[in-house]
Design a protein around this motif. Structure first.
Motif, PDB file in Angstrom:
ATOM      1  N   MET A   1       0.847  -1.195   0.000  1.00  0.00           N
ATOM      2  CA  MET A   1       0.000   0.000   0.000  1.00  0.00           C
ATOM      3  C   MET A   1       0.883   1.246   0.000  1.00  0.00           C
ATOM      4  SD  MET A   1      -2.995   1.132   2.723  1.00  0.00           S
ATOM      5  CE  MET A   1      -1.858   1.481   4.073  1.00  0.00           C
ATOM      6  N   PRO A   2       0.613   2.217  -0.880  1.00  0.00           N
ATOM      7  CA  PRO A   2       1.411   3.443  -0.904  1.00  0.00           C
ATOM      8  C   PRO A   2       1.433   4.119   0.469  1.00  0.00           C
ATOM      9  CG  PRO A   2      -0.038   3.339  -2.809  1.00  0.00           C
ATOM     10  CD  PRO A   2      -0.435   2.219  -1.906  1.00  0.00           C
ATOM     11  N   ALA A   3       2.597   4.620   0.857  1.00  0.00           N
ATOM     12  CA  ALA A   3       2.742   5.231   2.187  1.00  0.00           C
ATOM     13  C   ALA A   3       1.778   6.391   2.389  1.00  0.00           C
ATOM     14  CB  ALA A   3       4.185   5.704   2.378  1.00  0.00           C
ATOM     15  N   VAL A   4       1.459   7.111   1.305  1.00  0.00           N
ATOM     16  CA  VAL A   4       0.607   8.284   1.422  1.00  0.00           C
ATOM     17  C   VAL A   4      -0.812   7.926   1.851  1.00  0.00           C
ATOM     18  CG1 VAL A   4      -0.208   8.298  -0.979  1.00  0.00           C
ATOM     19  CG2 VAL A   4       0.034  10.450   0.258  1.00  0.00           C
ATOM     20  N   LEU A   5      -1.228   6.673   1.623  1.00  0.00           N
ATOM     21  CA  LEU A   5      -2.593   6.278   2.000  1.00  0.00           C
ATOM     22  C   LEU A   5      -2.764   6.142   3.504  1.00  0.00           C
ATOM     23  CD1 LEU A   5      -3.632   3.633  -0.694  1.00  0.00           C
ATOM     24  CD2 LEU A   5      -4.339   6.022  -0.492  1.00  0.00           C
ATOM     25  N   THR A   6      -1.673   5.902   4.222  1.00  0.00           N
ATOM     26  CA  THR A   6      -1.773   5.732   5.675  1.00  0.00           C
ATOM     27  C   THR A   6      -2.347   6.962   6.363  1.00  0.00           C
ATOM     28  OG1 THR A   6       0.068   4.159   5.671  1.00  0.00           O
ATOM     29  CG2 THR A   6      -0.497   5.172   7.781  1.00  0.00           C
ATOM     30  N   PRO A   7      -1.775   8.168   6.158  1.00  0.00           N
ATOM     31  CA  PRO A   7      -2.392   9.339   6.788  1.00  0.00           C
ATOM     32  C   PRO A   7      -3.769   9.657   6.226  1.00  0.00           C
ATOM     33  CG  PRO A   7      -0.621  10.006   5.301  1.00  0.00           C
ATOM     34  CD  PRO A   7      -0.538   8.526   5.443  1.00  0.00           C
ATOM     35  N   LEU A   8      -4.006   9.359   4.942  1.00  0.00           N
ATOM     36  CA  LEU A   8      -5.325   9.637   4.368  1.00  0.00           C
ATOM     37  C   LEU A   8      -6.403   8.752   4.980  1.00  0.00           C
ATOM     38  CD1 LEU A   8      -4.505  10.165   0.581  1.00  0.00           C
ATOM     39  CD2 LEU A   8      -5.213  11.892   2.247  1.00  0.00           C
ATOM     40  N   LEU A   9      -6.075   7.468   5.180  1.00  0.00           N
ATOM     41  CA  LEU A   9      -7.025   6.563   5.830  1.00  0.00           C
ATOM     42  C   LEU A   9      -7.296   7.003   7.260  1.00  0.00           C
ATOM     43  CD1 LEU A   9      -5.768   3.115   4.495  1.00  0.00           C
ATOM     44  CD2 LEU A   9      -7.976   4.190   4.014  1.00  0.00           C
ATOM     45  N   ALA A  10      -6.236   7.453   7.948  1.00  0.00           N
ATOM     46  CA  ALA A  10      -6.416   7.947   9.313  1.00  0.00           C
ATOM     47  C   ALA A  10      -7.294   9.193   9.324  1.00  0.00           C
ATOM     48  CB  ALA A  10      -5.055   8.252   9.933  1.00  0.00           C
ATOM     49  N   VAL A  11      -7.055  10.083   8.369  1.00  0.00           N
ATOM     50  CA  VAL A  11      -7.849  11.314   8.253  1.00  0.00           C
ATOM     51  C   VAL A  11      -9.316  10.985   8.033  1.00  0.00           C
ATOM     52  CG1 VAL A  11      -8.336  13.237   6.679  1.00  0.00           C
ATOM     53  CG2 VAL A  11      -6.020  12.857   7.495  1.00  0.00           C
ATOM     54  N   PHE A  12      -9.580  10.124   7.053  1.00  0.00           N
ATOM     55  CA  PHE A  12     -10.956   9.780   6.730  1.00  0.00           C
ATOM     56  C   PHE A  12     -11.622   9.035   7.883  1.00  0.00           C
ATOM     57  CE2 PHE A  12     -14.275   7.265   4.572  1.00  0.00           C
ATOM     58  CZ  PHE A  12     -14.961   8.299   3.958  1.00  0.00           C
ATOM     59  N   GLY A  13     -10.853   8.171   8.545  1.00  0.00           N
ATOM     60  CA  GLY A  13     -11.405   7.401   9.661  1.00  0.00           C
ATOM     61  C   GLY A  13     -11.828   8.278  10.827  1.00  0.00           C
ATOM     62  N   ILE A  14     -10.984   9.244  11.179  1.00  0.00           N
ATOM     63  CA  ILE A  14     -11.317  10.144  12.294  1.00  0.00           C
ATOM     64  C   ILE A  14     -12.520  11.018  11.936  1.00  0.00           C
ATOM     65  CG2 ILE A  14     -10.476  12.033  13.736  1.00  0.00           C
ATOM     66  CD1 ILE A  14      -7.662  10.853  13.434  1.00  0.00           C
ATOM     67  N   MET A  15     -12.559  11.489  10.669  1.00  0.00           N
ATOM     68  CA  MET A  15     -13.713  12.262  10.219  1.00  0.00           C
ATOM     69  C   MET A  15     -14.996  11.426  10.300  1.00  0.00           C
ATOM     70  SD  MET A  15     -12.030  14.252   6.930  1.00  0.00           S
ATOM     71  CE  MET A  15     -13.597  14.827   6.305  1.00  0.00           C
ATOM     72  N   LEU A  16     -14.904  10.156   9.919  1.00  0.00           N
ATOM     73  CA  LEU A  16     -16.071   9.270   9.957  1.00  0.00           C
ATOM     74  C   LEU A  16     -16.553   9.057  11.381  1.00  0.00           C
ATOM     75  CD1 LEU A  16     -18.025   7.386   8.487  1.00  0.00           C
ATOM     76  CD2 LEU A  16     -16.313   5.568   8.680  1.00  0.00           C
ATOM     77  N   ILE A  17     -15.616   8.891  12.310  1.00  0.00           N
ATOM     78  CA  ILE A  17     -15.995   8.740  13.718  1.00  0.00           C
ATOM     79  C   ILE A  17     -16.711   9.994  14.216  1.00  0.00           C
ATOM     80  CG2 ILE A  17     -15.098   8.504  16.065  1.00  0.00           C
ATOM     81  CD1 ILE A  17     -12.832   6.780  14.858  1.00  0.00           C
ATOM     82  N   GLY A  18     -16.188  11.170  13.837  1.00  0.00           N
ATOM     83  CA  GLY A  18     -16.847  12.420  14.229  1.00  0.00           C
ATOM     84  C   GLY A  18     -18.263  12.508  13.684  1.00  0.00           C
ATOM     85  N   THR A  19     -18.436  12.066  12.433  1.00  0.00           N
ATOM     86  CA  THR A  19     -19.774  12.073  11.826  1.00  0.00           C
ATOM     87  C   THR A  19     -20.728  11.159  12.586  1.00  0.00           C
ATOM     88  OG1 THR A  19     -18.850  12.535   9.635  1.00  0.00           O
ATOM     89  CG2 THR A  19     -21.058  11.593   9.703  1.00  0.00           C
ATOM     90  N   LEU A  20     -20.255   9.952  12.912  1.00  0.00           N
ATOM     91  CA  LEU A  20     -21.097   8.982  13.629  1.00  0.00           C
ATOM     92  C   LEU A  20     -21.462   9.481  15.020  1.00  0.00           C
ATOM     93  CD1 LEU A  20     -19.312   5.652  12.583  1.00  0.00           C
ATOM     94  CD2 LEU A  20     -21.490   6.564  11.731  1.00  0.00           C
ATOM     95  N   VAL A  21     -20.487  10.091  15.696  1.00  0.00           N
ATOM     96  CA  VAL A  21     -20.751  10.628  17.037  1.00  0.00           C
ATOM     97  C   VAL A  21     -21.805  11.729  16.983  1.00  0.00           C
ATOM     98  CG1 VAL A  21     -19.746  11.982  18.923  1.00  0.00           C
ATOM     99  CG2 VAL A  21     -18.541   9.988  18.031  1.00  0.00           C
ATOM    100  N   GLN A  22     -21.703  12.600  15.960  1.00  0.00           N
ATOM    101  CA  GLN A  22     -22.683  13.674  15.821  1.00  0.00           C
ATOM    102  C   GLN A  22     -24.065  13.109  15.492  1.00  0.00           C
ATOM    103  OE1 GLN A  22     -22.194  16.946  16.392  1.00  0.00           O
ATOM    104  NE2 GLN A  22     -24.357  17.307  16.021  1.00  0.00           N
ATOM    105  N   LYS A  23     -24.114  12.126  14.611  1.00  0.00           N
ATOM    106  CA  LYS A  23     -25.389  11.524  14.225  1.00  0.00           C
ATOM    107  C   LYS A  23     -26.070  10.819  15.398  1.00  0.00           C
ATOM    108  CE  LYS A  23     -25.804  12.349   9.730  1.00  0.00           C
ATOM    109  NZ  LYS A  23     -26.959  13.122   9.169  1.00  0.00           N
TER     110      LYS A  23
END
Length: 318
Positions: A1-23
């Motif tokens: 997996m390209p190294a650049v995807l690691t921070p992007l997956l972390a970014v998207f994952g944290i954003m998704l958790i924030g969305t779920l918590v708000q919902k």
């Protein structure tokens, strides 16, 4: 997996958790505003201060890098603003928000961890992200002034607004202190440096979590029953085309022409290719302009970078 995807997956994952918590309403409705204030006034200035303070001044003042990155932002801003005015001549506020969306990248909350992962142990990489973040703050100030004095010919008022905006900006203040400490070769006590660093390290997760909450709340500004209408899709696509592709291309050309060292060019182009920062949404919300488009554009741009950044990484770092 390209190294650049690691921070992007972390970014998207944290954003998704924030969305779920708000919902699911696990936290108070205004939690995102509290988190954004914490990041803006405390955490982000702290990471800027300690990063710049611990970087030799010669690694900060790469004038070719600074000029290339700044000029690329300004050119992208002017292109978007001008085209927007051609399409909607009377909507200057809308043009300003579109231009900021197409220019102000997430060089702090994505850029910092991205540089740390792609260039492990390289302090210059963190300094490059910090300088890019500081330069982005300046373009943000330009947009803020445009919104505040729009339609006014009073130049003194504009100068006053931008001066106060910069002086009162905690990110600018933190950066100025960090650069000053670096220039004077002042070493902070280990305990104080650790406190500042620990505070700064909370900036990314808190900001990303807040973005997720913001996206969950953005539906309240949607006036149409459709998830996204044609005008919004057109805006989002055009803005992200400039932000994710045209701006990094201009950055590459300018830095090449200025004979910036190859490693710094790679860093600068990667940082220029990051999606729009959440701060743009906050400004859109404040002025009730392009609110839903800004929120959706941040999400769409982040998703596109899952494809664009690995390709860019392969091209630059191959």
């Amino acid at each position: 997996m390209p190294a650049v995807l690691t921070p992007l997956l972390a970014v998207f994952g944290i954003m998704l958790i924030g969305t779920l918590v708000q919902k699911t309403k696990l936290l108070p409705f205004e939690t995102d505003q509290v988190l954004n204030q914490y990041v803006y006034y405390i955490a982000f200035p702290a990471i800027m201060l300690i990063t710049l303070a611990q970087t030799p001044i010669n690694d900060i003042l790469h004038w070719g890098y600074i000029a290339g990155f700044s000029a690329a932002m300004l050119i992208s801003y002017l292109i978007t603003f001008s085209v927007s005015l051609l399409v909607n001549p009377t909507q200057r506020t809308v043009a300003t928000m579109r231009a900021l969306n197409a220019t102000f990248g997430n060089t702090a909350f994505i850029g910092m961890p991205l540089m740390a992962i792609l260039f492990p142990g390289n302090q210059l990489a963190l300094a490059a992200a910090a300088i890019a973040s500081l330069l982005s703050v300046l373009i943000f100030a330009v947009a803020l002034v445009s919104l505040e004095v729009l339609g006014s010919n009073n130049q003194t008022s504009a100068i006053k607004v931008i001066s106060l905006a910069l002086i009162r900006n905690p990110i600018v203040v933190g950066s100025f202190i960090g650069i000053s400490l670096s220039a004077m070769t002042v070493t902070l006590p280990d305990s104080l440096a650790l406190i500042i660093k620990q505070l700064g390290m909370t900036s990314s997760p808190c900001a990303l979590f807040a973005i997720g909450m913001v996206l969950a709340k953005s539906g309240q500004y949607q006036t149409s029953k459709q998830l996204i209408n044609y005008q919004q899709l057109s805006d989002i696509s055009s803005i992200n085309m400039i932000k994710l592709f045209i701006q990094p291309f201009i950055t590459y050309l300018l830095m090449k022409s200025l004979q910036v060292e190859p490693l710094l060019i790679s860093m600068g182009v990667m940082l220029a290719a990051l999606p729009t920062a959440a701060s743009v949404y906050l400004l859109a919300q404040r002025y009730q302009t392009q609110v839903i488009t800004s929120a959706q554009g941040i999400l769409f741009g982040t998703l596109v970078t899952f494809i664009s950044l690995p390709l860019l990484e392969a091209f630059l770092l191959g």
